[in-house]
Enzyme design. Structure first.
Site, PDB file in Angstrom:
ATOM      1  N   ARG A  37       0.827  -1.214   0.000  1.00 25.59           N
ATOM      2  CA  ARG A  37       0.000   0.000   0.000  1.00 25.59           C
ATOM      3  C   ARG A  37       0.860   1.263   0.000  1.00 25.59           C
ATOM      4  NH1 ARG A  37      -5.193  -1.228   3.959  1.00 25.59           N
ATOM      5  NH2 ARG A  37      -6.520  -2.033   2.291  1.00 25.59           N
ATOM      6  N   LYS A 198     -16.978 -17.009   4.120  1.00 24.30           N
ATOM      7  CA  LYS A 198     -18.410 -16.896   4.425  1.00 24.30           C
ATOM      8  C   LYS A 198     -19.277 -16.531   3.227  1.00 24.30           C
ATOM      9  CE  LYS A 198     -19.522 -14.793   8.376  1.00 24.30           C
ATOM     10  NZ  LYS A 198     -19.427 -13.632   9.288  1.00 24.30           N
ATOM     11  N   GLY A 351      -8.372  -8.461   0.414  1.00 23.99           N
ATOM     12  CA  GLY A 351      -7.110  -8.412   1.156  1.00 23.99           C
ATOM     13  C   GLY A 351      -6.415  -9.763   1.210  1.00 23.99           C
ATOM     14  N   GLY A 374     -12.044  -4.274   1.589  1.00 26.64           N
ATOM     15  CA  GLY A 374     -13.456  -3.903   1.647  1.00 26.64           C
ATOM     16  C   GLY A 374     -13.866  -3.005   0.485  1.00 26.64           C
TER      17      GLY A 374
HETATM   18  P1  ADP Z   1     -10.624 -11.685   0.813  1.00 24.19           P
HETATM   19  O1  ADP Z   1      -9.971 -11.013   2.007  1.00 24.19           O
HETATM   20  O2  ADP Z   1      -9.663 -11.889  -0.319  1.00 24.19           O
HETATM   21  O3  ADP Z   1     -11.903 -10.993   0.398  1.00 24.19           O
HETATM   22  P2  ADP Z   1     -12.030 -13.566   2.475  1.00 24.19           P
HETATM   23  O4  ADP Z   1     -11.718 -12.739   3.684  1.00 24.19           O
HETATM   24  O5  ADP Z   1     -13.424 -13.594   1.996  1.00 24.19           O
HETATM   25  O6  ADP Z   1     -11.052 -13.158   1.269  1.00 24.19           O
HETATM   26  O7  ADP Z   1     -11.626 -15.084   2.742  1.00 24.19           O
HETATM   27  C1  ADP Z   1     -10.348 -15.464   3.120  1.00 24.19           C
HETATM   28  C2  ADP Z   1     -10.372 -16.567   4.131  1.00 24.19           C
HETATM   29  O8  ADP Z   1     -11.127 -17.685   3.696  1.00 24.19           O
HETATM   30  C3  ADP Z   1      -8.964 -17.053   4.367  1.00 24.19           C
HETATM   31  O9  ADP Z   1      -8.577 -16.708   5.669  1.00 24.19           O
HETATM   32  C4  ADP Z   1      -9.078 -18.573   4.193  1.00 24.19           C
HETATM   33  O10 ADP Z   1      -8.379 -19.311   5.167  1.00 24.19           O
HETATM   34  C5  ADP Z   1     -10.565 -18.808   4.313  1.00 24.19           C
HETATM   35  N1  ADP Z   1     -10.959 -20.070   3.669  1.00 24.19           N
HETATM   36  C6  ADP Z   1     -10.801 -20.432   2.392  1.00 24.19           C
HETATM   37  N2  ADP Z   1     -11.196 -21.715   2.207  1.00 24.19           N
HETATM   38  C7  ADP Z   1     -11.607 -22.179   3.404  1.00 24.19           C
HETATM   39  C8  ADP Z   1     -12.120 -23.434   3.871  1.00 24.19           C
HETATM   40  N3  ADP Z   1     -12.262 -24.468   3.048  1.00 24.19           N
HETATM   41  N4  ADP Z   1     -12.442 -23.544   5.192  1.00 24.19           N
HETATM   42  C9  ADP Z   1     -12.280 -22.504   6.023  1.00 24.19           C
HETATM   43  N5  ADP Z   1     -11.798 -21.298   5.645  1.00 24.19           N
HETATM   44  C10 ADP Z   1     -11.464 -21.133   4.352  1.00 24.19           C
HETATM   45  C1  3PG Z   2      -8.741  -1.716   4.878  1.00 20.95           C
HETATM   46  O1  3PG Z   2      -7.708  -2.230   5.326  1.00 20.95           O
HETATM   47  O2  3PG Z   2      -9.662  -2.378   4.340  1.00 20.95           O
HETATM   48  C2  3PG Z   2      -8.852  -0.225   4.888  1.00 20.95           C
HETATM   49  O3  3PG Z   2      -7.658   0.368   5.304  1.00 20.95           O
HETATM   50  C3  3PG Z   2     -10.035   0.244   5.707  1.00 20.95           C
HETATM   51  O4  3PG Z   2      -9.889  -0.121   7.047  1.00 20.95           O
HETATM   52  P1  3PG Z   2     -11.173  -0.268   7.964  1.00 20.95           P
HETATM   53  O5  3PG Z   2     -11.894  -1.502   7.527  1.00 20.95           O
HETATM   54  O6  3PG Z   2     -10.655  -0.353   9.389  1.00 20.95           O
HETATM   55  O7  3PG Z   2     -12.042   0.942   7.749  1.00 20.95           O
HETATM   56 MG    MG Z   3     -10.436 -11.097   4.116  1.00 25.08          MG
END
Ligand code: ADP
Ligand code: 3PG
Ligand code: MG
Length: 394
Positions: A37, A198, A351, A374
């Site tokens: 970043r 989720k 992320g 996000g």
């Molecule tokens: P992003 O941050 O890219 O949007 P998410 O936060 O939606 O992605 O999802 C990421 C998480 O999903 C990771 O921490 C990963 O470990 C979890 N994940 C992926 N596949 C599985 C699974 N089969 N069971 C549990 N968690 C999972």
């Molecule tokens: C992020 O890491 O998604 C941004 O820096 C925003 O952070 P926040 O979800 O704490 O508002």
């Molecule tokens: Mg995530």
């Protein structure tokens, strides 16, 4: 993009207040574990400094919730920024107040000052107008280059735009242009790859992408809830049973629209996620009792890969397994690799997905890796990003 950018302005001798997203991950000792970043903001920072701007940078780090907490200080960032810019960067110990104003007044052309964490003041996230006015008093023009925070209507992203002429930085411009290109004018076939933990987090994005994509791959823990719709047994895999109906409706809607939904055919499973001492591949799509899915299996890797090979545009959000554990990382690694070798326009949002691509060494082979978690998700959901909407129109 129909917003004014820094390219439309002359910055010589101007005091420029610029919002960046330096909310970078830190380890327990306060070392930055991913500086992407900071690197992503360099073109705008360097561009303005080279024009002779007096640059005031502001950011949040973490969620200190209105309290001054040393572990959320931006100090680790100022060192890294200075290293990357190859010039000194001054740091203020607050983001408003007389002392900060004096430091701003002392800035010479081509000098840069980083303000301390905006979220040490609760007025930042509350988008308090008085606070926004104080911030805006530090500069003559506002630049937003914090794409990662542009889904937040906070004082430093939205509030200040009521007081200063407001334009986008190069990062915000690049992010919006990539997302706009793939969303509004994708080269076909357009493949959307969705994963993560989720279903409930990702309903709005599937709904929106159904109107754009030709095919949607669903992997990660999300997939098990979708498989359950068809009565497939998924053992003790992570599912959301209150989402089965919703998942069923999505599958029906996709069918009606002619959008292909691609689900896993097999899985990598374990009976003990912590020790991962026993890990095996399923023969079929179902998972035995007492076992849980942690990654996609080899047949699925093949099936997802063939979809990736056909695609001309790919958007990927969400890892297809628990890639943080090396034993469960193969599926996500292979997806990253197939996208990397494909000639399709590829946009990575989320992320954890960006972290996975970085971890496996494919960052340079993607068309665009978003700095927004996000923010990119909300863009893909079809939402308006308030930090971008508030900038001046061209
Ligand atoms: P992003 O941050 O890219 O949007 P998410 O936060 O939606 O992605 O999802 C990421 C998480 O999903 C990771 O921490 C990963 O470990 C979890 N994940 C992926 N596949 C599985 C699974 N089969 N069971 C549990 N968690 C999972
Ligand atoms: C992020 O890491 O998604 C941004 O820096 C925003 O952070 P926040 O979800 O704490 O508002
Ligand atoms: Mg995530």
């Amino acid at each position: 993009m129909n917003k004014k950018s820094i390219k439309d302005i002359d910055f010589k001798s101007k005091s420029v207040l610029m919002r960046v997203d330096f909310n970078v991950p830190l380890d327990e000792e306060g070392n930055i574990t991913d500086d992407n970043r900071i690197r992503a903001a360099l073109p705008t920072i360097e561009g303005l400094l080279n024009q002779g701007a007096k640059l005031i940078l502001m950011s949040h780090l973490g969620r200190p919730k209105g309290q001054v907490k040393p572990e959320f200080s931006l100090k680790p960032v100022v060192y890294r920024l200075s290293e990357l810019l190859k010039r000194p960067v001054k740091m203020a110990n607050d983001c408003i107040g007389d002392q900060v104003q004096r430091e701003v007044n002392n800035l010479a052309e081509g000098e840069v000052l980083l303000l301390e964490n905006l979220r040490f003041h609760k007025e930042e996230t509350a988008n308090d107008s008085e606070f926004a006015k104080k911030l805006s008093g530090l500069g003559e023009i506002f630049v937003n280059d914090a794409f990662g925070t542009s889904h937040r209507a906070h004082a430093s992203t939205e509030g200040v735009t009521h007081f200063l002429e407001s334009v986008s930085g190069l990062l915000v411009q690049k992010e919006i242009e990539y997302f706009q290109k793939v969303i509004t004018n994708p080269q076909k076939p357009f493949l959307f790859i969705l994963g993560g933990a989720k279903v409930s987090d990702k309903i709005p994005v599937i709904e929106n992408m159904m109107d754009k994509a030709d095919s949607i791959i669903i992997g990660g823990a999300m997939a098990y809830t979708f498989l359950k719709v068809g009565g497939i047994l998924v053992g003790s895999s992570r599912t959301e049973d209150n989402m089965i109906d919703t998942a069923g409706k999505i599958l029906e809607k996709a069918k009606a629209k002619g959008v292909e939904i691609v689900l896993p055919l097999d899985h990598l499973i374990t009976n003990d996620i912590k020790s991962a001492s026993e890990v095996k591949t399923t023969e079929s799509v179902s998972i035995p009792e007492g076992w849980m899915g942690v990654d996609i299996g080899p047949k699925t890797i093949e099936s997802f890969s063939s979809k990736i090979k056909e695609a001309k545009t790919i958007v990927w959000n969400g890892p297809v397994g628990i890639f943080e554990n090396d034993k469960f990382a193969l599926g996500t690694r292979e997806i990253a690799k197939q996208i990397a070798v494909s000639s399709a326009t590829s946009v990575i949002g989320g992320g954890d997905t960006a972290a996975a691509v970085l971890k496996f060494g494919y960052s340079d082979s993607m068309s665009h890796i978003s700095t927004g978690g996000g923010a990119s998700l909300e863009y893909l959901e079809g939402k308006i990003l308030p930090g971008v909407a508030a900038l001046a129109d061209k």
